[in-house]
Design an enzyme around this catalytic site. Structure first.
Site, PDB file in Angstrom:
ATOM      1  N   TYR A   1      -5.653  90.617 -27.136  1.00 41.62           N
ATOM      2  CA  TYR A   1      -4.973  90.231 -28.379  1.00 41.62           C
ATOM      3  C   TYR A   1      -3.815  91.183 -28.637  1.00 41.62           C
ATOM      4  O   TYR A   1      -2.688  90.760 -28.907  1.00 41.62           O
ATOM      5  CB  TYR A   1      -5.965  90.261 -29.536  1.00 41.62           C
ATOM      6  CG  TYR A   1      -5.359  89.872 -30.875  1.00 41.62           C
ATOM      7  CD1 TYR A   1      -5.178  88.534 -31.202  1.00 41.62           C
ATOM      8  CD2 TYR A   1      -4.989  90.836 -31.799  1.00 41.62           C
ATOM      9  CE1 TYR A   1      -4.628  88.162 -32.427  1.00 41.62           C
ATOM     10  CE2 TYR A   1      -4.445  90.485 -33.024  1.00 41.62           C
ATOM     11  CZ  TYR A   1      -4.271  89.153 -33.330  1.00 41.62           C
ATOM     12  OH  TYR A   1      -3.712  88.790 -34.548  1.00 41.62           O
TER      13      TYR A   1
ATOM     14  N   LYS B   1       0.213  90.279 -28.666  1.00 41.12           N
ATOM     15  CA  LYS B   1       1.043  90.604 -29.821  1.00 41.12           C
ATOM     16  C   LYS B   1       2.108  91.633 -29.458  1.00 41.12           C
ATOM     17  O   LYS B   1       3.200  91.657 -30.041  1.00 41.12           O
ATOM     18  CB  LYS B   1       0.167  91.116 -30.964  1.00 41.12           C
ATOM     19  CG  LYS B   1      -0.764  90.061 -31.555  1.00 41.12           C
ATOM     20  CD  LYS B   1       0.009  88.901 -32.164  1.00 41.12           C
ATOM     21  CE  LYS B   1      -0.893  87.970 -32.948  1.00 41.12           C
ATOM     22  NZ  LYS B   1      -0.157  86.845 -33.570  1.00 41.12           N
TER      23      LYS B   1
ATOM     24  N   THR C   1      -8.161  86.904 -44.808  1.00 38.35           N
ATOM     25  CA  THR C   1      -7.906  85.484 -44.559  1.00 38.35           C
ATOM     26  C   THR C   1      -9.168  84.938 -43.884  1.00 38.35           C
ATOM     27  O   THR C   1     -10.166  85.640 -43.766  1.00 38.35           O
ATOM     28  CB  THR C   1      -6.684  85.256 -43.634  1.00 38.35           C
ATOM     29  OG1 THR C   1      -6.988  85.773 -42.324  1.00 38.35           O
ATOM     30  CG2 THR C   1      -5.429  85.950 -44.173  1.00 38.35           C
TER      31      THR C   1
ATOM     32  N   VAL D   1      -6.317  91.639 -42.609  1.00 36.55           N
ATOM     33  CA  VAL D   1      -5.895  90.901 -43.796  1.00 36.55           C
ATOM     34  C   VAL D   1      -7.031  89.982 -44.233  1.00 36.55           C
ATOM     35  O   VAL D   1      -7.692  89.348 -43.407  1.00 36.55           O
ATOM     36  CB  VAL D   1      -4.632  90.054 -43.504  1.00 36.55           C
ATOM     37  CG1 VAL D   1      -4.127  89.393 -44.792  1.00 36.55           C
ATOM     38  CG2 VAL D   1      -3.536  90.918 -42.890  1.00 36.55           C
TER      39      VAL D   1
ATOM     40  N   ARG E   1      -3.040  71.923 -36.621  1.00 39.42           N
ATOM     41  CA  ARG E   1      -3.847  70.884 -35.975  1.00 39.42           C
ATOM     42  C   ARG E   1      -4.530  69.974 -36.980  1.00 39.42           C
ATOM     43  O   ARG E   1      -4.756  68.804 -36.698  1.00 39.42           O
ATOM     44  CB  ARG E   1      -4.907  71.529 -35.077  1.00 39.42           C
ATOM     45  CG  ARG E   1      -4.349  72.223 -33.846  1.00 39.42           C
ATOM     46  CD  ARG E   1      -5.465  72.758 -32.975  1.00 39.42           C
ATOM     47  NE  ARG E   1      -6.306  73.706 -33.701  1.00 39.42           N
ATOM     48  CZ  ARG E   1      -7.447  74.201 -33.231  1.00 39.42           C
ATOM     49  NH1 ARG E   1      -7.902  73.811 -32.051  1.00 39.42           N
ATOM     50  NH2 ARG E   1      -8.141  75.067 -33.947  1.00 39.42           N
TER      51      ARG E   1
ATOM     52  N   ASP F   1      -1.306  69.914 -31.965  1.00 43.09           N
ATOM     53  CA  ASP F   1      -1.994  70.975 -31.244  1.00 43.09           C
ATOM     54  C   ASP F   1      -0.951  71.622 -30.330  1.00 43.09           C
ATOM     55  O   ASP F   1      -0.479  70.999 -29.371  1.00 43.09           O
ATOM     56  CB  ASP F   1      -3.146  70.385 -30.426  1.00 43.09           C
ATOM     57  CG  ASP F   1      -3.920  71.443 -29.654  1.00 43.09           C
ATOM     58  OD1 ASP F   1      -3.449  72.597 -29.561  1.00 43.09           O
ATOM     59  OD2 ASP F   1      -5.001  71.112 -29.127  1.00 43.09           O
TER      60      ASP F   1
ATOM     61  N   ASN G   1       3.448  81.705 -36.458  1.00 46.24           N
ATOM     62  CA  ASN G   1       2.263  82.307 -37.047  1.00 46.24           C
ATOM     63  C   ASN G   1       0.957  81.851 -36.400  1.00 46.24           C
ATOM     64  O   ASN G   1      -0.057  82.532 -36.518  1.00 46.24           O
ATOM     65  CB  ASN G   1       2.230  81.988 -38.556  1.00 46.24           C
ATOM     66  CG  ASN G   1       0.924  82.389 -39.200  1.00 46.24           C
ATOM     67  OD1 ASN G   1       0.639  83.566 -39.388  1.00 46.24           O
ATOM     68  ND2 ASN G   1       0.104  81.392 -39.539  1.00 46.24           N
TER      69      ASN G   1
ATOM     70  N   SER H   1      -3.537  77.489 -43.530  1.00 49.39           N
ATOM     71  CA  SER H   1      -4.372  78.477 -44.204  1.00 49.39           C
ATOM     72  C   SER H   1      -3.843  79.869 -43.900  1.00 49.39           C
ATOM     73  O   SER H   1      -2.902  80.051 -43.127  1.00 49.39           O
ATOM     74  CB  SER H   1      -5.833  78.356 -43.747  1.00 49.39           C
ATOM     75  OG  SER H   1      -5.948  78.635 -42.363  1.00 49.39           O
TER      76      SER H   1
END
Length: 253
Positions: free
Chosen positions: A148, A152, A183, A181, A34, A59, A86, A12
């Site tokens: 996070y 990154k 998503t 974004v 997964r 996983d 990703n 996705s």
């Protein structure tokens, strides 16, 4: 000759969009994630473009399952020409309240997993004299924004170094750093659409992010920041005190 791209988190969001656009460019796709059913759905869409799609349900935080992906990346008989790291997830910004085991898994998925897959991909790519590694990072990796952003930031830093180190030998490494974004990423954090606290003008669309990112990958750039508005924000953040940048970066999740 048809080339192959392996994409993690491919069922996705940006992963599925990378699969769609790369398949449209004539690449065969290995989809990693997964959820096998979701991967099969994504693979069906890839095959509609005439590309081959291979599903690898795993996983990446389970060592034995991750090793199957590592082995696929390193398979000299079926080489991977582009690796797209990703897979990822977000956590609330309140580090002091987060479960430390969630933080450890978060760090492993964003740092250890890409590191292992890059290490598996590089020997074969260097031997062939060609290859692309795409690390999906974030604008958060360019400003102080919780763990996070810190994770990154590692992806950004290693991509900048590796692109200089391996680019002359035919292997480019690019960190793609989008902002917010559209998503399902934020929904997985438990935030219904429209409740992220981010103005609509700051949201990007996945097809645009991937298109601009792949353009920078083709140019051999170390860092790609899709959209002019986020390029401007990152440039401005470098001129401001950390206290102001951290406060501004608290918006959204």
């Amino acid at each position: 000759m048809t080339r192959t791209a392996l994409i993690t988190g491919a069922s996705s969001g940006l992963g599925a969009e990378f699969a769609r656009q790369l398949a449209a460019r004539g690449m065969d796709i290995v989809l990693v994630g997964r959820d096998r059913d979701a991967l099969e759905d994504a693979a069906a869409r890839v095959r509609e473009s005439g590309a081959r799609a291979e599903v690898l349900a795993a996983d990446l935080l389970a060592p034995r399952q991750r090793e199957r992906v590592v082995a696929r990346v390193a398979d000299a008989q079926h080489p991977v020409d582009m690796l797209v790291n990703n897979a990822g997830f977000g956590l609330p910004l309140a580090f002091e309240r987060n479960d430390v085991e969630d933080e450890a898994r978060h760090l492993a998925l964003h740092v250890e997993v890409p590191m292992r897959l890059m290490r598996a991909a590089l020997p074969g790519m260097l031997a062939r004299g060609r290859g692309r590694i795409v690390n999906v990072a974030s604008v958060a990796g360019l400003v102080p924004r919780g763990t996070y952003g810190a994770a990154k930031g590692w992806l950004v830093s290693v991509s900048r170094w590796a692109n200089v180190e391996y680019g002359p030998r035919g292997v480019s490494v690019t960190a793609v750093c989008p902002g917010f974004v559209h998503t399902n990423f934020h929904e997985r954090l438990g935030l219904p659409p429209g409740q992220e606290g981010v103005p609509e003008r700051m949201w990007l669309n996945a097809p645009d992010v991937v298109r601009e990112g792949l353009r920078d990958v083709a140019r051999g750039r170390s860092v790609s920041i899709p959209s002019a508005r986020y390029k401007l924000l990152v440039a401005a953040s470098r001129l401001l005190p950390d206290a102001l940048v951290v406060q501004a970066a608290k918006r959204g999740r």
